[in-house]
Write a protein that holds these residues in place. Sequence first.
Motif, PDB file in Angstrom:
ATOM      1  N   PRO A 189       0.933  -1.321  -0.171  1.00  0.00           N
ATOM      2  CA  PRO A 189       0.086  -0.050   0.121  1.00  0.00           C
ATOM      3  C   PRO A 189       0.907   1.359  -0.082  1.00  0.00           C
ATOM      4  CG  PRO A 189      -0.923  -1.531   1.465  1.00  0.00           C
ATOM      5  CD  PRO A 189       0.578  -2.034   1.100  1.00  0.00           C
ATOM      6  N   GLN A 190       0.440   2.312  -0.756  1.00  0.00           N
ATOM      7  CA  GLN A 190       1.319   3.401  -0.829  1.00  0.00           C
ATOM      8  C   GLN A 190       0.407   4.556  -0.778  1.00  0.00           C
ATOM      9  OE1 GLN A 190       3.713   3.707  -4.384  1.00  0.00           O
ATOM     10  NE2 GLN A 190       4.909   2.414  -3.502  1.00  0.00           N
ATOM     11  N   ARG A 191       0.705   5.885  -0.245  1.00  0.00           N
ATOM     12  CA  ARG A 191       0.112   7.075  -0.164  1.00  0.00           C
ATOM     13  C   ARG A 191       0.587   7.967  -1.031  1.00  0.00           C
ATOM     14  NH1 ARG A 191      -0.586   9.664   5.496  1.00  0.00           N
ATOM     15  NH2 ARG A 191       1.529   9.805   5.481  1.00  0.00           N
ATOM     16  N   SER A 192      -0.174   8.789  -1.768  1.00  0.00           N
ATOM     17  CA  SER A 192       0.374   9.741  -2.667  1.00  0.00           C
ATOM     18  C   SER A 192      -0.607  10.943  -2.474  1.00  0.00           C
ATOM     19  CB  SER A 192       0.059   9.196  -4.145  1.00  0.00           C
ATOM     20  OG  SER A 192      -1.158   9.083  -4.473  1.00  0.00           O
ATOM     21  N   PRO A 193      -0.047  12.135  -2.947  1.00  0.00           N
ATOM     22  CA  PRO A 193      -0.855  13.206  -3.114  1.00  0.00           C
ATOM     23  C   PRO A 193      -2.097  13.096  -4.089  1.00  0.00           C
ATOM     24  CG  PRO A 193       1.457  13.752  -3.701  1.00  0.00           C
ATOM     25  CD  PRO A 193       1.556  12.205  -3.689  1.00  0.00           C
ATOM     26  N   VAL A 194      -3.322  14.079  -3.721  1.00  0.00           N
ATOM     27  CA  VAL A 194      -4.251  13.770  -4.777  1.00  0.00           C
ATOM     28  C   VAL A 194      -4.080  14.280  -6.171  1.00  0.00           C
ATOM     29  CG1 VAL A 194      -6.841  14.697  -4.842  1.00  0.00           C
ATOM     30  CG2 VAL A 194      -5.646  13.992  -2.491  1.00  0.00           C
ATOM     31  N   GLY A 195      -4.422  13.771  -7.161  1.00  0.00           N
ATOM     32  CA  GLY A 195      -4.279  14.343  -8.277  1.00  0.00           C
ATOM     33  C   GLY A 195      -5.817  14.412  -8.826  1.00  0.00           C
ATOM     34  N   ILE A 196      -5.844  14.749 -10.265  1.00  0.00           N
ATOM     35  CA  ILE A 196      -7.319  14.788 -10.751  1.00  0.00           C
ATOM     36  C   ILE A 196      -7.099  14.190 -12.252  1.00  0.00           C
ATOM     37  CG2 ILE A 196      -6.584  16.991 -11.948  1.00  0.00           C
ATOM     38  CD1 ILE A 196      -9.364  18.075 -11.460  1.00  0.00           C
ATOM     39  N   THR A 197      -8.413  13.480 -12.504  1.00  0.00           N
ATOM     40  CA  THR A 197      -8.555  12.950 -13.824  1.00  0.00           C
ATOM     41  C   THR A 197      -9.911  13.374 -14.430  1.00  0.00           C
ATOM     42  OG1 THR A 197      -8.501  10.899 -14.930  1.00  0.00           O
ATOM     43  CG2 THR A 197      -9.282  10.878 -12.592  1.00  0.00           C
ATOM     44  N   ALA A 198     -10.097  13.329 -15.738  1.00  0.00           N
ATOM     45  CA  ALA A 198     -11.408  13.881 -16.274  1.00  0.00           C
ATOM     46  C   ALA A 198     -11.058  13.180 -17.923  1.00  0.00           C
ATOM     47  CB  ALA A 198     -11.324  15.390 -16.482  1.00  0.00           C
ATOM     48  N   ASP A 199     -12.379  13.028 -18.273  1.00  0.00           N
ATOM     49  CA  ASP A 199     -12.627  12.558 -19.737  1.00  0.00           C
ATOM     50  C   ASP A 199     -13.716  12.892 -20.381  1.00  0.00           C
ATOM     51  OD1 ASP A 199     -14.448  10.104 -19.169  1.00  0.00           O
ATOM     52  OD2 ASP A 199     -12.761   9.774 -17.823  1.00  0.00           O
ATOM     53  N   VAL A 200     -13.989  12.683 -21.436  1.00  0.00           N
ATOM     54  CA  VAL A 200     -15.360  13.095 -22.376  1.00  0.00           C
ATOM     55  C   VAL A 200     -15.310  11.804 -23.193  1.00  0.00           C
ATOM     56  CG1 VAL A 200     -15.236  15.570 -21.822  1.00  0.00           C
ATOM     57  CG2 VAL A 200     -14.095  14.601 -23.895  1.00  0.00           C
ATOM     58  N   GLY A 201     -16.502  11.805 -23.707  1.00  0.00           N
ATOM     59  CA  GLY A 201     -16.769  10.561 -24.723  1.00  0.00           C
ATOM     60  C   GLY A 201     -18.266  10.650 -25.454  1.00  0.00           C
ATOM     61  N   VAL A 202     -18.286   9.913 -26.562  1.00  0.00           N
ATOM     62  CA  VAL A 202     -19.526   9.720 -26.966  1.00  0.00           C
ATOM     63  C   VAL A 202     -19.849   8.352 -27.060  1.00  0.00           C
ATOM     64  CG1 VAL A 202     -20.674   9.812 -29.546  1.00  0.00           C
ATOM     65  CG2 VAL A 202     -18.871  11.622 -28.941  1.00  0.00           C
ATOM     66  N   ASN A 203     -21.142   8.356 -26.166  1.00  0.00           N
ATOM     67  CA  ASN A 203     -21.523   6.810 -25.834  1.00  0.00           C
ATOM     68  C   ASN A 203     -22.665   6.578 -27.104  1.00  0.00           C
ATOM     69  OD1 ASN A 203     -23.449   4.869 -24.861  1.00  0.00           O
ATOM     70  ND2 ASN A 203     -22.075   5.029 -23.026  1.00  0.00           N
ATOM     71  N   VAL A 204     -23.134   5.310 -27.499  1.00  0.00           N
ATOM     72  CA  VAL A 204     -24.029   4.896 -28.415  1.00  0.00           C
ATOM     73  C   VAL A 204     -24.953   3.980 -27.589  1.00  0.00           C
ATOM     74  CG1 VAL A 204     -24.642   3.480 -30.493  1.00  0.00           C
ATOM     75  CG2 VAL A 204     -22.614   5.045 -30.375  1.00  0.00           C
ATOM     76  N   GLY A 205     -26.060   4.242 -27.133  1.00  0.00           N
ATOM     77  CA  GLY A 205     -27.131   3.246 -26.600  1.00  0.00           C
ATOM     78  C   GLY A 205     -26.848   2.778 -25.211  1.00  0.00           C
ATOM     79  N   GLY A 206     -25.801   3.408 -24.592  1.00  0.00           N
ATOM     80  CA  GLY A 206     -25.540   2.890 -23.146  1.00  0.00           C
ATOM     81  C   GLY A 206     -24.463   1.850 -23.182  1.00  0.00           C
ATOM     82  N   TRP A 207     -24.269   1.235 -24.523  1.00  0.00           N
ATOM     83  CA  TRP A 207     -23.536   0.148 -24.333  1.00  0.00           C
ATOM     84  C   TRP A 207     -21.863   0.316 -24.376  1.00  0.00           C
ATOM     85  CZ3 TRP A 207     -26.027  -4.476 -23.911  1.00  0.00           C
ATOM     86  CH2 TRP A 207     -27.200  -4.389 -24.276  1.00  0.00           C
ATOM     87  N   GLY A 208     -21.414   1.397 -25.081  1.00  0.00           N
ATOM     88  CA  GLY A 208     -20.316   1.846 -24.786  1.00  0.00           C
ATOM     89  C   GLY A 208     -19.782   3.120 -25.382  1.00  0.00           C
ATOM     90  N   ALA A 209     -18.514   3.546 -25.285  1.00  0.00           N
ATOM     91  CA  ALA A 209     -18.346   4.943 -25.615  1.00  0.00           C
ATOM     92  C   ALA A 209     -16.531   5.088 -25.990  1.00  0.00           C
ATOM     93  CB  ALA A 209     -18.440   5.886 -24.468  1.00  0.00           C
ATOM     94  N   ILE A 210     -16.494   5.910 -27.081  1.00  0.00           N
ATOM     95  CA  ILE A 210     -14.818   6.253 -27.227  1.00  0.00           C
ATOM     96  C   ILE A 210     -14.474   7.497 -26.520  1.00  0.00           C
ATOM     97  CG2 ILE A 210     -13.487   6.848 -29.092  1.00  0.00           C
ATOM     98  CD1 ILE A 210     -14.375   3.980 -29.273  1.00  0.00           C
ATOM     99  N   ILE A 211     -13.747   7.213 -25.735  1.00  0.00           N
ATOM    100  CA  ILE A 211     -13.260   8.620 -24.776  1.00  0.00           C
ATOM    101  C   ILE A 211     -11.822   9.186 -24.830  1.00  0.00           C
ATOM    102  CG2 ILE A 211     -14.839   7.532 -22.989  1.00  0.00           C
ATOM    103  CD1 ILE A 211     -12.436   6.562 -21.367  1.00  0.00           C
ATOM    104  N   VAL A 212     -11.705  10.402 -24.592  1.00  0.00           N
ATOM    105  CA  VAL A 212     -10.347  10.989 -24.576  1.00  0.00           C
ATOM    106  C   VAL A 212     -10.262  11.595 -23.060  1.00  0.00           C
ATOM    107  CG1 VAL A 212      -9.190  12.776 -25.520  1.00  0.00           C
ATOM    108  CG2 VAL A 212     -10.577  11.320 -27.123  1.00  0.00           C
ATOM    109  N   GLY A 213      -9.398  11.566 -22.646  1.00  0.00           N
ATOM    110  CA  GLY A 213      -9.045  12.129 -21.237  1.00  0.00           C
ATOM    111  C   GLY A 213      -7.453  12.425 -20.884  1.00  0.00           C
TER     112      GLY A 213
END
Length: 269
Positions: A189-213
Amino acid sequence: MSGSAWLLLASLALAPTPEGAVEGPAEASAGEDAELHYGPEDVARLRERYALEDEPSLDTRKPKWRCLIADPGCGFGVELLATSAYAYRLRQGDISVSGDIFEWNSARVSYEVWVNFAAHTETIGQQKFTRFTLGPKVAVVGSDNEDLWGNFGIAGRYWFGRGAWSPAFEFSSALSFKLTGSQTGSIQPQRSPVGITADVGVNVGGWGAIIVGGQYDTPLAREDLPEKYRVSAAGSVFVGFRGNVLWGLPAVSAVTTHAVLLRRAEPQP
Protein backbone atom coordinates in the motif's frame (compact mmCIF):
# COMPACT_ATOMS: atom_id res chain seq x y z
CA MET A 1 -106.72 44.03 -18.35
CA SER A 2 -109.44 44.46 -20.96
CA GLY A 3 -111.73 41.73 -22.18
CA SER A 4 -110.12 41.61 -25.60
CA ALA A 5 -106.73 40.83 -24.04
CA TRP A 6 -108.19 37.96 -22.02
CA LEU A 7 -109.74 36.50 -25.18
CA LEU A 8 -106.36 36.65 -26.99
CA LEU A 9 -104.55 34.78 -24.22
CA ALA A 10 -107.24 32.12 -24.07
CA SER A 11 -107.06 31.50 -27.81
CA LEU A 12 -103.30 31.06 -27.69
CA ALA A 13 -103.52 28.60 -24.82
CA LEU A 14 -106.15 26.49 -26.59
CA ALA A 15 -104.40 26.54 -29.99
CA PRO A 16 -103.27 23.05 -31.20
CA THR A 17 -99.52 22.22 -31.05
CA PRO A 18 -97.93 21.84 -34.50
CA GLU A 19 -96.86 18.32 -35.46
CA GLY A 20 -93.19 17.62 -34.76
CA ALA A 21 -92.82 20.43 -32.26
CA VAL A 22 -91.12 19.50 -28.99
CA GLU A 23 -91.87 21.34 -25.81
CA GLY A 24 -88.95 22.34 -23.54
CA PRO A 25 -85.33 23.06 -24.44
CA ALA A 26 -84.16 21.73 -27.81
CA GLU A 27 -81.61 18.88 -27.69
CA ALA A 28 -78.46 18.97 -29.76
CA SER A 29 -78.76 16.80 -32.85
CA ALA A 30 -76.13 14.36 -34.02
CA GLY A 31 -75.47 16.57 -37.04
CA GLU A 32 -73.32 19.62 -37.36
CA ASP A 33 -73.55 20.57 -33.66
CA ALA A 34 -71.92 17.23 -32.68
CA GLU A 35 -68.81 17.76 -34.84
CA LEU A 36 -65.44 18.57 -33.25
CA HIS A 37 -64.65 22.21 -32.70
CA TYR A 38 -61.10 21.74 -34.12
CA GLY A 39 -60.39 20.16 -37.47
CA PRO A 40 -57.14 18.70 -38.84
CA GLU A 41 -56.11 22.12 -40.18
CA ASP A 42 -56.45 23.66 -36.72
CA VAL A 43 -54.37 20.87 -35.13
CA ALA A 44 -51.68 21.32 -37.82
CA ARG A 45 -51.49 25.05 -37.14
CA LEU A 46 -51.26 24.39 -33.41
CA ARG A 47 -48.37 21.94 -33.89
CA GLU A 48 -46.59 24.41 -36.17
CA ARG A 49 -46.99 27.24 -33.66
CA TYR A 50 -45.43 25.27 -30.79
CA ALA A 51 -42.91 23.32 -32.93
CA LEU A 52 -44.46 19.94 -32.12
CA GLU A 53 -43.87 16.75 -34.08
CA ASP A 54 -46.50 15.86 -36.65
CA GLU A 55 -46.68 12.26 -35.48
CA PRO A 56 -44.91 11.90 -32.10
CA SER A 57 -43.40 8.44 -31.79
CA LEU A 58 -44.04 6.96 -28.35
CA ASP A 59 -41.59 4.17 -27.60
CA THR A 60 -43.16 1.76 -25.15
CA ARG A 61 -40.14 -0.54 -24.91
CA LYS A 62 -38.70 -1.48 -21.52
CA PRO A 63 -35.29 -0.17 -20.41
CA LYS A 64 -32.35 -2.50 -20.97
CA TRP A 65 -31.38 -4.86 -18.14
CA ARG A 66 -33.52 -3.09 -15.51
CA CYS A 67 -31.42 0.07 -15.93
CA LEU A 68 -28.12 -1.72 -15.25
CA ILE A 69 -27.31 -0.48 -18.77
CA ALA A 70 -27.86 3.24 -19.32
CA ASP A 71 -31.08 4.05 -21.19
CA PRO A 72 -33.14 7.21 -21.86
CA GLY A 73 -36.12 5.43 -20.33
CA CYS A 74 -34.40 5.12 -16.94
CA GLY A 75 -34.78 7.68 -14.20
CA PHE A 76 -32.24 6.00 -11.92
CA GLY A 77 -29.59 3.44 -12.72
CA VAL A 78 -26.32 1.85 -11.62
CA GLU A 79 -23.64 0.82 -14.12
CA LEU A 80 -20.51 -1.30 -13.92
CA LEU A 81 -18.07 -0.13 -16.61
CA ALA A 82 -14.66 -1.25 -17.83
CA THR A 83 -12.17 0.82 -19.82
CA SER A 84 -9.16 -0.16 -21.90
CA ALA A 85 -7.10 2.66 -23.35
CA TYR A 86 -3.80 3.68 -24.86
CA ALA A 87 -1.91 6.16 -22.66
CA TYR A 88 0.93 8.56 -23.34
CA ARG A 89 2.69 9.18 -20.02
CA LEU A 90 5.13 11.74 -18.65
CA ARG A 91 6.97 11.96 -15.34
CA GLN A 92 9.17 14.70 -13.98
CA GLY A 93 12.84 13.84 -13.46
CA ASP A 94 15.51 15.82 -11.69
CA ILE A 95 14.06 19.28 -11.09
CA SER A 96 17.58 20.78 -11.08
CA VAL A 97 18.05 19.74 -14.72
CA SER A 98 16.05 21.66 -17.30
CA GLY A 99 13.86 19.46 -19.49
CA ASP A 100 14.53 16.28 -17.52
CA ILE A 101 11.24 14.49 -18.25
CA PHE A 102 10.57 10.80 -18.79
CA GLU A 103 8.17 9.95 -21.63
CA TRP A 104 6.78 6.57 -22.64
CA ASN A 105 3.78 4.82 -24.18
CA SER A 106 1.66 2.53 -22.09
CA ALA A 107 -1.86 1.27 -21.45
CA ARG A 108 -4.54 2.20 -18.95
CA VAL A 109 -7.40 0.08 -17.63
CA SER A 110 -10.11 1.01 -15.18
CA TYR A 111 -13.13 -0.59 -13.54
CA GLU A 112 -15.82 1.91 -12.61
CA VAL A 113 -19.21 2.14 -10.92
CA TRP A 114 -21.52 4.96 -12.00
CA VAL A 115 -24.69 5.91 -10.12
CA ASN A 116 -27.03 7.85 -12.41
CA PHE A 117 -29.74 10.24 -11.21
CA ALA A 118 -32.09 11.97 -13.63
CA ALA A 119 -31.16 15.66 -13.57
CA HIS A 120 -33.39 16.68 -16.50
CA THR A 121 -36.37 14.84 -17.97
CA GLU A 122 -39.00 15.38 -20.67
CA THR A 123 -42.56 14.06 -20.72
CA ILE A 124 -44.39 13.00 -23.89
CA GLY A 125 -47.95 11.89 -23.27
CA GLN A 126 -47.84 9.54 -20.32
CA GLN A 127 -44.17 8.61 -20.78
CA LYS A 128 -41.14 10.24 -19.22
CA PHE A 129 -37.67 10.19 -20.73
CA THR A 130 -34.33 11.23 -19.27
CA ARG A 131 -32.28 13.83 -21.09
CA PHE A 132 -29.45 14.41 -18.61
CA THR A 133 -28.09 12.23 -15.81
CA LEU A 134 -25.61 13.17 -13.11
CA GLY A 135 -24.25 11.21 -10.17
CA PRO A 136 -21.22 9.93 -8.25
CA LYS A 137 -18.63 7.50 -9.59
CA VAL A 138 -15.78 5.44 -8.13
CA ALA A 139 -13.04 3.63 -10.02
CA VAL A 140 -9.94 1.46 -9.66
CA VAL A 141 -7.29 2.14 -12.31
CA GLY A 142 -4.45 -0.16 -13.36
CA SER A 143 -1.16 1.44 -14.38
CA ASP A 144 2.51 0.65 -14.96
CA ASN A 145 4.78 -1.00 -12.37
CA GLU A 146 1.79 -2.97 -11.04
CA ASP A 147 0.42 0.27 -9.60
CA LEU A 148 -3.23 0.64 -8.69
CA TRP A 149 -4.93 4.00 -8.44
CA GLY A 150 -8.33 4.91 -7.10
CA ASN A 151 -10.55 7.85 -7.90
CA PHE A 152 -13.95 9.19 -6.97
CA GLY A 153 -15.94 12.06 -8.44
CA ILE A 154 -18.94 12.77 -10.64
CA ALA A 155 -20.12 11.51 -14.01
CA GLY A 156 -22.86 12.67 -16.34
CA ARG A 157 -24.47 11.84 -19.64
CA TYR A 158 -26.66 13.88 -22.02
CA TRP A 159 -28.94 11.91 -24.34
CA PHE A 160 -29.63 13.22 -27.85
CA GLY A 161 -32.64 10.95 -28.41
CA ARG A 162 -35.12 8.55 -26.82
CA GLY A 163 -34.48 5.29 -28.68
CA ALA A 164 -32.60 2.17 -27.66
CA TRP A 165 -29.56 3.19 -29.75
CA SER A 166 -29.64 6.91 -29.05
CA PRO A 167 -26.22 8.62 -28.94
CA ALA A 168 -25.14 10.49 -25.84
CA PHE A 169 -22.37 12.78 -24.71
CA GLU A 170 -20.77 11.63 -21.46
CA PHE A 171 -18.14 13.00 -19.14
CA SER A 172 -16.50 12.25 -15.80
CA SER A 173 -14.18 14.08 -13.43
CA ALA A 174 -12.59 12.73 -10.27
CA LEU A 175 -9.91 13.11 -7.64
CA SER A 176 -7.28 10.38 -7.93
CA PHE A 177 -4.93 8.82 -5.42
CA LYS A 178 -2.53 5.88 -5.33
CA LEU A 179 -3.62 2.64 -3.66
CA THR A 180 -0.72 0.22 -4.13
CA GLY A 181 2.67 0.23 -5.79
CA SER A 182 5.64 -2.04 -6.35
CA GLN A 183 8.57 -1.60 -3.99
CA THR A 184 11.61 -3.90 -3.83
CA GLY A 185 9.78 -6.52 -5.86
CA SER A 186 6.64 -6.62 -3.74
CA ILE A 187 3.32 -4.80 -3.94
CA GLN A 188 2.61 -2.63 -0.92
CA PRO A 189 0.00 0.00 0.00
CA GLN A 190 1.17 3.49 -0.83
CA ARG A 191 0.01 6.99 -0.14
CA SER A 192 0.29 9.80 -2.64
CA PRO A 193 -0.85 13.38 -3.15
CA VAL A 194 -4.30 13.86 -4.59
CA GLY A 195 -4.37 14.28 -8.36
CA ILE A 196 -7.17 14.86 -10.82
CA THR A 197 -8.49 12.97 -13.82
CA ALA A 198 -11.18 13.79 -16.37
CA ASP A 199 -12.50 12.47 -19.66
CA VAL A 200 -15.22 13.05 -22.26
CA GLY A 201 -16.72 10.66 -24.77
CA VAL A 202 -19.51 9.79 -27.19
CA ASN A 203 -21.72 6.89 -26.13
CA VAL A 204 -24.08 4.79 -28.27
CA GLY A 205 -27.13 3.29 -26.61
CA GLY A 206 -25.50 3.01 -23.20
CA TRP A 207 -23.41 0.06 -24.39
CA GLY A 208 -20.07 1.77 -24.89
CA ALA A 209 -18.23 5.00 -25.61
CA ILE A 210 -15.06 6.24 -27.26
CA ILE A 211 -13.37 8.49 -24.70
CA VAL A 212 -10.49 10.97 -24.53
CA GLY A 213 -9.08 12.09 -21.21
CA GLY A 214 -6.11 12.89 -19.04
CA GLN A 215 -4.72 12.62 -15.54
CA TYR A 216 -2.37 14.81 -13.53
CA ASP A 217 -0.57 13.54 -10.44
CA THR A 218 0.65 16.28 -8.13
CA PRO A 219 4.18 15.96 -6.65
CA LEU A 220 5.10 14.98 -3.10
CA ALA A 221 8.65 16.17 -2.53
CA ARG A 222 8.93 17.25 1.08
CA GLU A 223 12.53 17.57 2.21
CA ASP A 224 11.90 15.64 5.42
CA LEU A 225 10.93 12.51 3.46
CA PRO A 226 13.47 9.89 2.35
CA GLU A 227 14.10 9.87 -1.39
CA LYS A 228 12.33 6.54 -1.94
CA TYR A 229 9.05 7.94 -0.61
CA ARG A 230 9.01 11.06 -2.76
CA VAL A 231 6.54 11.28 -5.64
CA SER A 232 7.34 13.30 -8.73
CA ALA A 233 4.79 15.23 -10.76
CA ALA A 234 3.38 13.08 -13.54
CA GLY A 235 0.56 12.96 -16.01
CA SER A 236 -0.96 11.10 -18.92
CA VAL A 237 -3.24 11.53 -21.90
CA PHE A 238 -5.34 8.55 -22.94
CA VAL A 239 -7.73 7.45 -25.69
CA GLY A 240 -9.81 4.32 -25.32
CA PHE A 241 -13.09 2.47 -25.13
CA ARG A 242 -15.35 2.37 -22.06
CA GLY A 243 -18.31 0.03 -22.04
CA ASN A 244 -20.80 -1.78 -19.85
CA VAL A 245 -19.50 -5.13 -18.65
CA LEU A 246 -22.89 -6.83 -19.08
CA TRP A 247 -22.35 -7.39 -22.79
CA GLY A 248 -18.94 -8.93 -22.20
CA LEU A 249 -16.56 -7.28 -24.65
CA PRO A 250 -15.52 -4.31 -22.46
CA ALA A 251 -14.75 -6.62 -19.54
CA VAL A 252 -12.74 -9.04 -21.68
CA SER A 253 -10.82 -6.17 -23.30
CA ALA A 254 -9.98 -4.53 -19.96
CA VAL A 255 -8.88 -7.77 -18.26
CA THR A 256 -6.75 -8.79 -21.25
CA THR A 257 -5.10 -5.36 -21.45
CA HIS A 258 -4.42 -5.41 -17.71
CA ALA A 259 -2.84 -8.88 -17.89
CA VAL A 260 -0.57 -7.89 -20.77
CA LEU A 261 0.39 -4.67 -18.95
CA LEU A 262 1.41 -6.60 -15.84
CA ARG A 263 3.37 -9.31 -17.65
CA ARG A 264 4.98 -7.55 -20.59
CA ALA A 265 5.45 -3.90 -19.64
CA GLU A 266 8.95 -2.97 -18.53
CA PRO A 267 9.44 -1.12 -15.22
CA GLN A 268 9.01 2.60 -15.68
CA PRO A 269 10.36 5.54 -13.65
